[in-house]
Motif scaffolding. Sequence first.
Motif, short mmCIF file in Angstrom:
data_model
loop_
_atom_site.label_atom_id
_atom_site.label_comp_id
_atom_site.label_asym_id
_atom_site.label_seq_id
_atom_site.Cartn_x
_atom_site.Cartn_y
_atom_site.Cartn_z
N ARG A 205 -21.78 9.50 2.89
CA ARG A 205 -21.22 8.66 3.95
C ARG A 205 -19.74 8.41 3.73
N THR A 206 -19.34 8.17 2.49
CA THR A 206 -17.92 7.95 2.21
C THR A 206 -17.09 9.19 2.52
N ALA A 207 -17.65 10.36 2.27
CA ALA A 207 -16.92 11.62 2.49
C ALA A 207 -17.28 12.30 3.80
N SER A 208 -17.97 11.62 4.70
CA SER A 208 -18.47 12.27 5.91
C SER A 208 -17.35 12.76 6.82
N VAL A 209 -16.44 11.86 7.20
CA VAL A 209 -15.36 12.24 8.11
C VAL A 209 -14.37 13.16 7.40
N LEU A 210 -14.11 12.89 6.13
CA LEU A 210 -13.22 13.75 5.35
C LEU A 210 -13.77 15.16 5.23
N SER A 211 -15.08 15.30 5.03
CA SER A 211 -15.70 16.63 4.96
C SER A 211 -15.51 17.37 6.28
N HIS A 212 -15.66 16.64 7.38
CA HIS A 212 -15.45 17.24 8.70
C HIS A 212 -14.01 17.75 8.83
N ARG A 213 -13.04 16.95 8.39
CA ARG A 213 -11.64 17.35 8.49
C ARG A 213 -11.35 18.55 7.58
#
Length: 418
Positions: free
Chosen positions: A290-298
């Motif tokens: 969850r903490t890395a969710s948006v970062l992983s997408h980017r």
Amino acid sequence: MATLPISGRPLARAASRWLVLIAMILPVFPAQADMPLQLERVVLLYRHGVRTPLPGEIQLDEVSGKPWPTWRQAPSELTPHGAAGARLMGQYDRQRLAAAGLFSVHGCPTPSQLSFWANTDQRTIASAQALAQGFAPGCPIQVGHLPQGSEDPLFHPMEAGATAWNAHDAVTSILASTGEPDALTEPHADALQFMMTVMGCDQRHHPDWCEPSHWHGTLAAPTSSERMTLSGPIATTSGTAESILMAYAEGFPNRAVGWGRIKPGQLESLSQLHALLFDLYARPDYMAERTASVLSHRILGVLQDEQAPRLNVFVGSDNNIVALASVLHLHFKMPSYAQDDPPIGGALGIELWREPGGSQRYVRVFYQAQSLPQLRALSHSPPATVSLLPPACVSNKNGLCRFADILPLLQRAEARAR
């Protein structure tokens, strides 16, 4: 964007010294190995540089009332010393990537060649600006960020509502994977004992928290709260230890670093206590994804977009780095720091390589960081760099991982984003 003053002539001399040192220590790039490969893009997730203590970070005081060192800047801010350390890292990145053929040694890159994006804290924005200045001195490089103080979902997806999470589910999952907090602290009783010595615990000054029989903690989610609550030695020593490490990295006199009770070789024990907090809040799968969710997408977007900048720098905090490392099932150990404790001003990196004329893509995951003594002295010697191989990867003869091997890991975290 405001820029920090920087001297061109000293930088030029420093650049030449770094270039010589880099040529001496850099490993052979994959493009020079048996199979010719071409470096296409680089992602660097940086932790901010040396900062002043955060509000509430220090949970323990020296038992006899000796004061903490006084910082000149406001709480939570990057210091001038921290900015200087970040500029050195930016300078190193430029020389290293120039040696790999991704940039020229000198001159201003075009805006399409690189991207800097920072979280919304002063310390992260100023760190990104210092990195950019070190990378391309005197060049008008823009550092992107949302309004200062707002919640950027890239770095704070749970706080920004960009991922679904529940405190009770989080606690249940964390305790299932790690056990109670005591299970994390028990193997590190020596580090806790050293911390008590640093804080001045002795026969005359001996509050309850100095005594091992009181080293017990809990992690819970009260019924009326959407937050997790942590009690015990991890809660009280993690931030306290980090404040001492920051004071050392800042260059405070030895007498002001842990009240003169610490030798440089003992800093790793304090780093170990700082790292324990991430074993609860960032490394377990529930939190990491969850903490890395948006970062992983980017990151996936950058690695898969042929038009993406050659260099993509994100500047956040230690929990962002631990979460991304956990998503990739990686552990790291950098000089002068404990296992899995993200160094101040260091970066977790991903390089994308391709066979010229071919479609197969490879990645190299690595960590680069100055040691605490290097950062304290603002040393121009290159930082340590450690290559990391995700367990899902079968490395080729160049020691690289197929991009297809880490793709599912990033996609799994990406799927947690709303």
